[in-house]
Scaffold this motif. Structure first.
Motif, mmCIF file in Angstrom:
data_model
loop_
_atom_site.group_PDB
_atom_site.id
_atom_site.type_symbol
_atom_site.label_atom_id
_atom_site.label_comp_id
_atom_site.label_asym_id
_atom_site.label_seq_id
_atom_site.Cartn_x
_atom_site.Cartn_y
_atom_site.Cartn_z
ATOM 1 N N UNK A 166 -16.839 15.554 0.383
ATOM 2 C CA UNK A 166 -17.578 15.031 1.533
ATOM 3 C C UNK A 166 -16.746 14.083 2.388
ATOM 4 N N UNK A 167 -15.937 13.253 1.735
ATOM 5 C CA UNK A 167 -15.187 12.254 2.507
ATOM 6 C C UNK A 167 -13.780 12.717 2.886
ATOM 7 N N UNK A 168 -13.389 13.899 2.442
ATOM 8 C CA UNK A 168 -12.031 14.387 2.699
ATOM 9 C C UNK A 168 -11.651 14.368 4.184
ATOM 10 N N UNK A 169 -12.480 14.903 5.109
ATOM 11 C CA UNK A 169 -12.065 14.882 6.521
ATOM 12 C C UNK A 169 -11.837 13.462 7.052
ATOM 13 N N UNK A 170 -12.726 12.556 6.727
ATOM 14 C CA UNK A 170 -12.568 11.169 7.177
ATOM 15 C C UNK A 170 -11.358 10.524 6.515
ATOM 16 N N UNK A 171 -11.144 10.835 5.252
ATOM 17 C CA UNK A 171 -9.999 10.293 4.532
ATOM 18 C C UNK A 171 -8.681 10.737 5.165
ATOM 19 N N UNK A 172 -8.600 11.997 5.534
ATOM 20 C CA UNK A 172 -7.387 12.513 6.179
ATOM 21 C C UNK A 172 -7.167 11.848 7.539
ATOM 22 N N UNK A 173 -8.233 11.651 8.282
ATOM 23 C CA UNK A 173 -8.138 10.992 9.595
ATOM 24 C C UNK A 173 -7.639 9.549 9.427
ATOM 25 N N UNK A 174 -8.199 8.832 8.461
ATOM 26 C CA UNK A 174 -7.816 7.432 8.254
ATOM 27 C C UNK A 174 -6.447 7.296 7.607
ATOM 28 N N UNK A 175 -6.010 8.309 6.903
ATOM 29 C CA UNK A 175 -4.663 8.278 6.327
ATOM 30 C C UNK A 175 -3.616 8.185 7.443
ATOM 31 N N UNK A 176 -3.885 8.845 8.561
ATOM 32 C CA UNK A 176 -2.984 8.751 9.714
ATOM 33 C C UNK A 176 -2.969 7.333 10.268
ATOM 34 N N UNK A 177 -4.126 6.671 10.270
ATOM 35 C CA UNK A 177 -4.185 5.286 10.726
ATOM 36 C C UNK A 177 -3.419 4.360 9.786
ATOM 37 N N UNK A 178 -3.511 4.624 8.498
ATOM 38 C CA UNK A 178 -2.774 3.814 7.526
ATOM 39 C C UNK A 178 -1.272 3.984 7.749
ATOM 40 N N UNK A 179 -0.849 5.210 7.953
ATOM 41 C CA UNK A 179 0.574 5.444 8.218
ATOM 42 C C UNK A 179 1.006 4.714 9.484
ATOM 43 N N UNK A 180 0.152 4.715 10.498
ATOM 44 C CA UNK A 180 0.481 4.010 11.746
ATOM 45 C C UNK A 180 0.567 2.503 11.516
ATOM 46 N N UNK A 181 -0.320 1.968 10.698
ATOM 47 C CA UNK A 181 -0.243 0.541 10.369
ATOM 48 C C UNK A 181 1.102 0.246 9.706
ATOM 49 N N UNK A 182 1.486 1.058 8.732
ATOM 50 C CA UNK A 182 2.747 0.842 8.036
ATOM 51 C C UNK A 182 3.932 0.941 9.001
ATOM 52 N N UNK A 183 3.899 1.939 9.875
ATOM 53 C CA UNK A 183 5.017 2.163 10.787
ATOM 54 C C UNK A 183 5.105 1.093 11.885
ATOM 55 N N UNK A 184 4.008 0.451 12.213
ATOM 56 C CA UNK A 184 3.999 -0.489 13.329
ATOM 57 C C UNK A 184 4.041 -1.957 12.896
ATOM 58 N N UNK A 185 4.153 -2.228 11.607
ATOM 59 C CA UNK A 185 4.216 -3.612 11.128
ATOM 60 C C UNK A 185 5.424 -4.311 11.739
ATOM 61 N N UNK A 186 5.163 -5.477 12.293
ATOM 62 C CA UNK A 186 6.220 -6.358 12.799
ATOM 63 C C UNK A 186 6.021 -7.721 12.159
ATOM 64 N N UNK A 187 7.020 -8.171 11.435
ATOM 65 C CA UNK A 187 6.925 -9.481 10.785
ATOM 66 C C UNK A 187 7.162 -10.578 11.816
ATOM 67 N N UNK A 188 6.434 -11.658 11.710
ATOM 68 C CA UNK A 188 6.643 -12.821 12.573
ATOM 69 C C UNK A 188 7.458 -13.837 11.771
ATOM 70 N N UNK A 189 8.472 -14.343 12.352
ATOM 71 C CA UNK A 189 9.360 -15.348 11.774
ATOM 72 C C UNK A 189 9.909 -15.004 10.436
#
Length: 189
Positions: A166-189
Motif C-alpha cells: 500500500x505504501x510502496x508508491x509513496x515510499x518510492x516518491x519520498x525516497x527521491x526526496x531523501x536522496x535530494x536532501x542528502x545531495x543538497x546538504x550544505x554544512x554551515x561553518x
C-alpha cells in the motif's frame, strides 16, 4: 424424449467453451506531482533542499536546544525525521553505530535492507542510504556527515500500519526526496 435430449445436448455443446481465466490483480495507480525543490534554512548548522509538497519544517528541541527537524507530507501521511548531532570528543564511531543499529532494528519485519553509499567530496558530505523492503515501520533511513563536525541522520515513517504494497508508491516518491536532501546538504561553518 427427443424433445428433452436434443435441447440438453445442444445446451451442453454450446455451454462448453474455454475454461474461465482468473483476472489479473488490479493495482491502484497513484500519480504524484513533479517535485519542485527549494533551499530551506533551519536553525541548525546545515541547509538543504526540500520538496514544496512538504509542509513548512517543524523544528525539534530537546533540553532547550534545536536538534532536529521534521519534514511533513500530510497528503502522503508521512514524515521524514532529521536529527542533528555534533561530532565531538571522538564520538563519530558511536554516532555511526547508533544510526546503523536503528536501521538493523527493522530486520524483524523487513524482507530486505539494501544500502547505498553516498559521497560528495566537493561539499564534504559522506553517508549511507538504507532502503528497507517489507512491512517495516520505516521504509528508508540515512545518515550524512562531514566526519569532523557534523552528523545528520534521517528516517521516513508513515502514519499508517506498515503494509508494503500500500505504501510502496509513496515510499518510492519520498525516497527521491531523501536522496535530494542528502545531495543538497550544505554544512554551515
Amino acid at each position: 424424449m427427443k424433445r428433452i435430449v436434443l435441447p440438453l445436448l445442444g445446451l451442453l455443446m454450446f455451454s462448453c467453451g474455454d475454461d474461465p481465466l482468473p483476472k489479473p490483480k488490479g493495482y491502484l495507480r497513484l500519480e504524484y506531482p513533479k517535485a519542485n525543490y527549494k533551499k530551506t534554512s533551519v536553525p541548525l548548522p546545515f541547509s538543504f533542499e526540500k520538496n514544496e509538497l512538504a509542509n513548512p519544517i517543524t523544528t525539534v528541541k530537546s533540553l532547550g536546544k534545536t536538534n532536529g527537524v521534521d519534514v511533513k507530507y500530510p497528503n502522503l501521511k508521512a514524515t521524514i525525521y532529521l536529527t542533528y548531532k555534533a561530532v565531538e570528543n571522538n564520538n563519530l564511531d558511536s554516532l555511526l553505530r547508533d544510526a546503523q543499529n536503528l536501521t538493523q532494528k527493522h530486520t524483524i519485519k523487513a524482507d530486505e535492507i539494501s544500502s547505498n553509499l553516498y559521497e560528495n567530496k566537493e561539499a564534504n558530505v559522506y553517508g549511507m542510504l538504507y532502503e528497507i523492503g517489507g512491512n517495516a515501520a520505516s521504509q528508508s533511513q540515512f545518515y550524512v556527515t562531514d566526519s569532523i563536525n557534523h552528523f545528520l541522520s534521517g528516517s521516513l515513517y508513515f502514519y499508517a500500519k506498515p503494509n508494503y504494497d500500500s505504501i510502496y508508491p509513496a515510499s518510492e516518491y519520498l525516497k527521491k526526496d531523501i536522496k535530494r536532501i542528502m545531495e543538497s546538504i550544505k554544512w554551515k561553518a
